[in-house]
Design an enzyme around this catalytic site. Structure first.
Site, PDB file in Angstrom:
ATOM      1  N   SER A  84       0.831  -1.205   0.000  1.00 43.17           N
ATOM      2  CA  SER A  84       0.000   0.000   0.000  1.00 43.17           C
ATOM      3  C   SER A  84       0.863   1.251   0.000  1.00 43.17           C
ATOM      4  CB  SER A  84      -0.900   0.013   1.247  1.00 43.17           C
ATOM      5  OG  SER A  84      -1.535   1.267   1.415  1.00 43.17           O
ATOM      6  N   TYR A  97      -4.000  -0.663   9.829  1.00 42.18           N
ATOM      7  CA  TYR A  97      -3.791  -0.952   8.406  1.00 42.18           C
ATOM      8  C   TYR A  97      -2.373  -0.588   7.982  1.00 42.18           C
ATOM      9  CZ  TYR A  97      -4.564  -0.844   3.340  1.00 42.18           C
ATOM     10  OH  TYR A  97      -4.479  -1.051   1.980  1.00 42.18           O
TER      11      TYR A  97
END
Length: 300
Positions: A84, A97
């Site tokens: 990410s 996350y």
């Protein structure tokens, strides 16, 4: 084939079924991911562990089984880890996350080092704000309402916000990410491993992190007046194809008129180690042209 990436036995059974059905595994894409919105102050340990169990531990389990299969086959292969943009540019209230994706990214780097001797390439994709197209994004369905509330935006306004903050002013779609996966899995990338491939339209905050990772540098202290462009110019003083040295970085700092900036090289990268790893000098990985099973992990 259904696999629960948080269950080692389920993943092992999945790889076994794929191997029997298709005659082997050529491409593995650890892709399962969930998110949770919370500040660190309000974070529940159970929520933090839930995100890590899927995004981080799940990736480790998939890589563990993939490594065993690839080694047994001896025919090479490709792994593309879905990391990410948050690896290098995390967001507030997104600690679980971001932490899980940073760890996942590191696992990808380690896998690149460990699996190269088996002719297996491992690369990472750092995407950002992939809302979905024909199929809506489950992740954004979960975190989108909080992001809209915090920014005073509706659903379309949130999409426009993430589009406009990118350098290219583009909306990133699953097709963009899929194209990157296909490229990295193909023979067009046969000499590429350990690379972080961005699919984010160009997020300025993440650019420096990618450059730092590629050059093996950390920047513990930089004067506030040094712009992003100046930082990147300084980084280019230590080219990754040669060893990044303190002298070259200092010379680059002087070249942009900021000799007072502090840069600390903590690692060196050459053509056969780190993020530029191939298979060592003079070695060539087996050409990977198989078209057998493609294992994409998913939490179902």
């Amino acid at each position: 084939v259904t696999m629960d990436v948080t269950d080692a036995a389920s993943v092992a059974a999945g790889f076994s079924a794929i191997t029997v059905e298709f005659g082997g595994v050529d491409i593995v894409v650890p892709n399962a991911g969930i998110a949770h919105v919370s500040t660190l102050r309000d974070m529940k340990v159970s929520d933090f562990e839930r995100v890590l169990s899927v995004n981080l531990t799940g990736t480790m389990i998939v890589l563990h089984e993939a490594a065993k299969v690839f080694q047994a086959q001896g025919t090479g292969g490709s792994v593309i880890v879905q990391a990410s943009k948050n690896v290098f540019a995390p967001g507030g209230s997104f600690g679980a996350y971001s932490a899980s994706k940073a760890g996942q990214h590191q696992l990808g780097k380690i896998a690149a080092l460990e699996l190269a001797e088996h002719g297996v390439r491992v690369n990472m994709i750092n995407a950002d704000a992939v809302f979905g197209d024909a199929v809506p994004s489950g992740l954004w369905a979960e975190v989108g309402p909080d992001r809209m509330k915090s920014r005073g935006l509706d659903e379309q306004g949130l999409k426009d916000y993430y589009r406009d903050r990118s350098l290219l002013k583009v909306t990133v779609t699953p097709t963009h990410v899929g194209d990157a996966v296909v490229f990295l899995a193909s023979d067009l990338a046969s000499a590429t491993t350990g690379v972080t491939f961005t699919v984010d339209g160009g997020v300025a905050a993440a650019l420096l992190g990618v450059a730092l990772a590629g050059l093996g540098l950390v920047m513990p202290r930089v004067a506030d007046a040094v712009t992003l462009r100046e930082k990147l110019l300084v980084l280019l003083g230590g080219h990754p194809s040669i060893k990044a040295s303190q002298d070259s970085v200092r010379a680059a700092a002087e070249a942009v008129g900021r000799p007072d900036a502090s840069f600390l090289p903590v690692a060196t990268l050459t053509g056969d180690q780190g993020s530029l790893a191939t298979n060592g000098p003079g070695q060539r990985a087996p050409q990977h042209t198989g078209r057998r099973g493609c294992a994409q992990s998913a939490l179902l």
